[in-house]
Design a protein around this motif. Structure first.
Motif, short mmCIF file in Angstrom:
data_model
loop_
_atom_site.label_atom_id
_atom_site.label_comp_id
_atom_site.label_asym_id
_atom_site.label_seq_id
_atom_site.Cartn_x
_atom_site.Cartn_y
_atom_site.Cartn_z
N THR A 1 78.30 72.61 8.16
CA THR A 1 79.35 71.60 8.18
C THR A 1 78.77 70.20 7.97
OG1 THR A 1 80.75 72.92 9.64
CG2 THR A 1 81.16 70.56 9.60
N THR A 2 77.64 69.91 8.64
CA THR A 2 76.97 68.62 8.45
C THR A 2 76.61 68.40 6.99
OG1 THR A 2 76.05 68.52 10.68
CG2 THR A 2 74.87 67.33 8.97
N MET A 3 76.05 69.41 6.35
CA MET A 3 75.63 69.28 4.96
C MET A 3 76.80 68.95 4.05
SD MET A 3 73.71 72.06 2.50
CE MET A 3 75.22 73.04 2.33
N ILE A 4 77.91 69.65 4.22
CA ILE A 4 79.05 69.44 3.34
C ILE A 4 79.73 68.10 3.62
CG2 ILE A 4 81.26 70.38 2.56
CD1 ILE A 4 80.26 73.15 3.18
N ILE A 5 79.80 67.71 4.90
CA ILE A 5 80.36 66.40 5.25
C ILE A 5 79.58 65.30 4.53
CG2 ILE A 5 80.59 64.69 7.11
CD1 ILE A 5 81.16 67.02 9.01
N GLN A 6 78.25 65.38 4.61
CA GLN A 6 77.42 64.35 4.00
C GLN A 6 77.54 64.36 2.49
OE1 GLN A 6 76.95 62.56 6.97
NE2 GLN A 6 75.26 61.88 5.71
N THR B 1 72.40 73.77 22.57
CA THR B 1 70.99 73.89 22.20
C THR B 1 70.10 73.79 23.44
OG1 THR B 1 71.40 72.89 20.03
CG2 THR B 1 69.14 72.91 20.81
N PRO B 2 69.14 74.70 23.64
CA PRO B 2 68.17 74.57 24.75
C PRO B 2 67.35 73.29 24.59
CG PRO B 2 68.09 76.77 23.79
CD PRO B 2 68.93 75.94 22.87
N ILE B 3 67.02 72.66 25.70
CA ILE B 3 66.32 71.38 25.65
C ILE B 3 64.94 71.50 25.01
CG2 ILE B 3 65.29 71.63 27.96
CD1 ILE B 3 65.79 68.62 28.34
N GLU B 4 64.30 72.69 25.12
CA GLU B 4 62.95 72.86 24.58
C GLU B 4 62.90 72.77 23.07
OE1 GLU B 4 63.35 75.08 28.43
OE2 GLU B 4 64.46 75.04 26.52
N VAL B 5 64.01 73.01 22.39
CA VAL B 5 64.00 73.03 20.93
C VAL B 5 64.95 71.99 20.35
CG1 VAL B 5 63.32 75.45 20.83
CG2 VAL B 5 65.75 74.86 20.83
N THR B 6 65.38 71.05 21.18
CA THR B 6 66.34 70.05 20.71
C THR B 6 65.79 69.25 19.54
OG1 THR B 6 67.34 69.83 22.90
CG2 THR B 6 67.70 68.03 21.36
N GLY B 7 64.50 68.89 19.59
CA GLY B 7 63.91 68.11 18.52
C GLY B 7 64.00 68.82 17.18
N ARG B 8 63.72 70.12 17.18
CA ARG B 8 63.77 70.86 15.93
C ARG B 8 65.20 71.12 15.46
NH1 ARG B 8 59.07 74.83 17.78
NH2 ARG B 8 59.68 73.83 19.73
N ILE B 9 66.10 71.40 16.38
CA ILE B 9 67.50 71.60 15.98
C ILE B 9 68.06 70.30 15.38
CG2 ILE B 9 69.84 72.07 16.78
CD1 ILE B 9 68.06 74.54 16.60
N PHE B 10 67.74 69.17 16.00
CA PHE B 10 68.19 67.89 15.46
C PHE B 10 67.52 67.61 14.11
CE2 PHE B 10 70.49 67.24 19.18
CZ PHE B 10 71.15 66.01 19.17
N SER B 11 66.27 68.03 13.95
CA SER B 11 65.60 67.83 12.66
C SER B 11 66.22 68.72 11.59
CB SER B 11 64.10 68.11 12.78
OG SER B 11 63.83 69.49 12.92
N TRP B 12 66.62 69.94 11.97
CA TRP B 12 67.33 70.79 11.03
C TRP B 12 68.66 70.16 10.63
CZ3 TRP B 12 66.74 76.37 13.52
CH2 TRP B 12 65.39 76.73 13.50
N ASN B 13 69.33 69.58 11.62
CA ASN B 13 70.60 68.90 11.32
C ASN B 13 70.36 67.71 10.40
OD1 ASN B 13 73.51 68.71 11.87
ND2 ASN B 13 72.99 66.77 12.86
N GLN B 14 69.25 67.01 10.63
CA GLN B 14 68.91 65.89 9.76
C GLN B 14 68.61 66.37 8.35
OE1 GLN B 14 65.32 63.77 10.80
NE2 GLN B 14 66.03 61.88 9.86
N SER B 15 67.91 67.51 8.23
CA SER B 15 67.65 68.07 6.90
C SER B 15 68.95 68.45 6.21
CB SER B 15 66.74 69.29 7.01
OG SER B 15 65.44 68.92 7.39
N ALA B 16 69.88 69.01 6.97
CA ALA B 16 71.19 69.35 6.41
C ALA B 16 71.90 68.09 5.91
CB ALA B 16 72.05 70.06 7.46
N MET B 17 71.80 67.01 6.69
CA MET B 17 72.36 65.73 6.26
C MET B 17 71.74 65.29 4.94
SD MET B 17 72.39 63.45 9.75
CE MET B 17 72.53 61.97 8.74
N TYR B 18 70.41 65.38 4.88
CA TYR B 18 69.71 64.89 3.70
C TYR B 18 69.99 65.74 2.47
CZ TYR B 18 67.11 61.69 6.68
OH TYR B 18 66.76 60.68 7.54
#
Length: 400
Positions: A224-229, A337-354
């Motif tokens: 959804t993030t990718m298509i929105i962007q 999202t579990p707190i231990e992997v939040t950085g990577r999930i957010f980075s995946w979301n950022q990649s989807a944005m990009y």
């Protein structure tokens, strides 16, 4: 004796200021970037649209591939380090954009910017991991409002600076603003609770996926993030050129472009927090569905505007639908999202944005070059409707 303010509240306060400044920095050059490209050479109509799309997409192309690596490092070394890396790197690279002499140099620097991108997303990840879960919606809403407010002011600032001085000055100002963000993060942000995960399974993407309660839900949100962007950014490269077509012979195109570029931010700033609160009561997913329906209507109507006033009204209305989309997707990611992997999930979301940011401008500039500016809005409408269908299939099914 007065109780000490929790670290997470201090971080939220400082980083909300920092992303506000970053919002100004990033958005102040957007309204006139195609016009800056035009000033760097003698281009035909098709060449100008092609280069505008390419320059917009350059930063996102690199960032889409590099972001997961930064996300993995953030989960190992801390999110603060990533905010410092992004702020300082982009401060230097964007300032240099004001010194280029041809479009190739600008394109290369935009690609270099992609290596250092991620200040806002890493700031969000730091806030998400340091903030108690029961306060995450409030915290993410505050960050979104701060960044949106910066995006609101940026086009005004950039348009005014470009009109008074030249297209080059806003790039230098952007570098200074990002340097301020660097020092705010360096001296005032503390990541006291960060501890690298000891779970070896979380070092791989497969392990991260297994740690998720509902992987299909997370990947549906990333889609959804990718298509929105893609939908939003198919329009950004051609708004100022579309406006120039609607205002033939006018000397105020740059200034009016800045105003119109700011209008969606005004609407988003006014209602984002309220839509977030409404989502907490009735379900965030319902807010996203409403936003997709509204966006498809507004984009379709924009294809038929006859003057800059009509364009401004519809761009303002798009801001309401924007408030229902990306901020709400981030909220759903934070809570699932579990707190231990939040950085990577957010980075995946950022990649989807990009990825969306890569294909969106290229799609918009290509369509406008061959079929005109109105066709861009009609194709964008179709993309938003496709997003609505996929969201209902991939996300809502996993929430039921």
């Amino acid at each position: 004796m007065k109780a000490q303010t929790p670290t997470w509240k201090k971080n939220l306060f400082i980083l909300s200021i920092a992303v506000f400044i970053a919002g100004i920095a990033f958005s102040e050059i957007m309204p006139f970037l195609p016009l800056y490209v035009d000033s760097l050479g003698h281009f035909s109509h098709q060449e100008l649209n092609f280069w505008s799309g390419l320059v917009f997409s350059g930063v996102f192309f690199v960032s889409a591939f590099i972001s997961p690596l930064w996300g993995k490092l953030a989960d190992k070394k801390g999110r603060k380090l990533m905010t410092l890396r992004a702020a300082l790197g982009m401060a230097i690279v964007i300032a240099l954009m004001g010194l280029v002499t041809n479009v190739w140099q600008l394109f290369i620097l935009r690609m270099a910017q992609g290596i250092f991108a991620g200040f806002v997303s890493n700031s969000n990840a730091l806030v998400a991991t340091e903030t108690p879960k029961e306060k995450s919606g409030q915290a993410m809403g505050t960050m979104t409002s701060a960044f949106t407010a910066g995006n609101l002011l940026g086009p005004f600032v950039g348009g005014a600076l470009a009109s008074i001085f030249s297209y080059r000055i806003p790039f230098l100002i952007t570098g200074i603003l990002l340097l301020i963000c660097f020092f705010l993060s360096l001296f005032f942000v503390h990541e006291d609770n960060f501890q690298p995960s000891q779970n070896q399974q979380l070092t791989s993407s497969k392990g991260i996926i297994h740690s998720l309660k509902s992987p299909a839900l997370i990947f549906g949100l990333l889609l959804t993030t990718m298509i929105i962007q893609a939908a939003n950014n198919s329009i950004n490269p051609i708004v100022s050129l579309y406006l120039r077509q609607l205002m033939p012979g006018s000397s105020n195109v740059v200034f009016v472009s800045g105003v119109i570029a700011a209008l969606p931010g005004i609407a988003t700033f006014l209602v984002a927090a309220r839509f977030g609160a409404l989502g907490d009561r009735i379900g965030t997913q319902k807010i996203i569905v409403g936003g997709l329906i509204a966006a498809s209507i507004f984009f379709c109507l924009t294809a038929f505007v006859q003057n800059s006033f009509q364009l401004g009204i519809l761009r303002f209305m798009v801001g309401f639908s924007d408030a229902c989309l990306f901020p709400q997707v981030q909220t759903m990611l934070t809570k699932n999202t579990p707190i231990e992997v939040t950085g990577r999930i957010f980075s995946w979301n950022q990649s989807a944005m990009y990825i969306g940011n890569i294909f969106g401008p290229l799609l918009g500039s290509t369509i406008s070059a061959f079929w005109g500016y109105s066709a861009v809005f009609l194709v964008t409408t179709a993309i938003v409707l496709l997003n609505l269908l996929l969201f209902k299939i991939n996300v809502l099914r996993n929430l039921s």
